[in-house]
Design a protein around this motif. Sequence first.
Motif, PDB file in Angstrom:
ATOM      1  N   THR A   2      29.861  85.850 143.381  1.00 51.68           N
ATOM      2  CA  THR A   2      31.305  85.735 143.522  1.00 51.68           C
ATOM      3  C   THR A   2      31.993  86.880 142.796  1.00 51.68           C
ATOM      4  N   THR A   4      36.270  87.945 141.700  1.00 53.88           N
ATOM      5  CA  THR A   4      37.657  87.505 141.713  1.00 53.88           C
ATOM      6  C   THR A   4      38.575  88.634 142.158  1.00 53.88           C
ATOM      7  N   CYS A   6      42.883  89.548 143.287  1.00 53.79           N
ATOM      8  CA  CYS A   6      44.261  89.141 143.049  1.00 53.79           C
ATOM      9  C   CYS A   6      45.163  89.767 144.105  1.00 53.79           C
ATOM     10  N   TRP A  51      36.615  81.389 150.240  1.00 63.81           N
ATOM     11  CA  TRP A  51      37.629  81.730 149.246  1.00 63.81           C
ATOM     12  C   TRP A  51      37.942  80.497 148.394  1.00 63.81           C
ATOM     13  N   ARG A  54      41.917  80.105 142.262  1.00 62.47           N
ATOM     14  CA  ARG A  54      41.742  79.687 140.869  1.00 62.47           C
ATOM     15  C   ARG A  54      43.059  79.624 140.104  1.00 62.47           C
ATOM     16  N   HIS A 116      45.120  84.469 142.288  1.00 62.43           N
ATOM     17  CA  HIS A 116      43.750  84.872 141.934  1.00 62.43           C
ATOM     18  C   HIS A 116      42.780  83.971 142.686  1.00 62.43           C
ATOM     19  N   ASP A 118      38.428  83.592 144.090  1.00 61.72           N
ATOM     20  CA  ASP A 118      37.040  84.064 144.085  1.00 61.72           C
ATOM     21  C   ASP A 118      36.546  84.220 145.514  1.00 61.72           C
TER      22      ASP A 118
END
Length: 222
Positions: A2, A4, A6, A51, A54, A116, A118
């Motif tokens: 994974t 992350t 943004c 997706w 978070r 945000h 992942d």
Amino acid sequence: MTKTYCLELSGDYACFTRPEMKVERVSYDVMTPSAARACFETILWKPAIRWHVRRIEVLKPIRWINLRRNEVASVVSTRNVETAMKNGTGGLGLYIEDDRQQRAGLFLRDVAYRVHADLEFLRERDPSATAMKYQEMFERRASRGQCVNQPYLGCREFAARFRLVNAPEAELAAINETRDLGFMLHDLDFSASADPQPRFFRAQLESGVVEVPAWNSEEVRA
């Protein structure tokens, strides 16, 4: 497996509809995780990736607007579609002038979020690929402003502008506001049956930030 990413998402209007409102459209105060996920998927979606949202940061004060809109009152029936597929012909049209209704809505206006999420790579779905393949694909598309479908803020008529944020810590801070948002839609669960079931979590806005619990956590309820 994974990584992350943004995205900054903004628009003139938004409506993240509360499911308990049966007739009129009333938006949640803040973008829902399912709406945020859909924005990422408009840029890149493949069977081998998932997706997971978070965090959602609210960048502008929460402001409201009342609007009345013309909408189509019905949808094409499933039976008519099945008949048309079987016979090779059939009337599937809806005539707006005959099926129009006016509905009021309480929407958000002048919104901006920093989301945000992942990017998870499912190797069993594409054994010959690597996570880096999909990561580079998303980064290339997002940095160029490319998307398969235009991202939208809850309703398709509320188009969203998006920007890939490479250094979130260097961006402007979220709004300084804290409040209890109540139970919010997390996403739909397609695993139990053919009929997707909604799942909710108790959302808290802390200094302009909503922390989204994991899908399989105890905080997410049916």
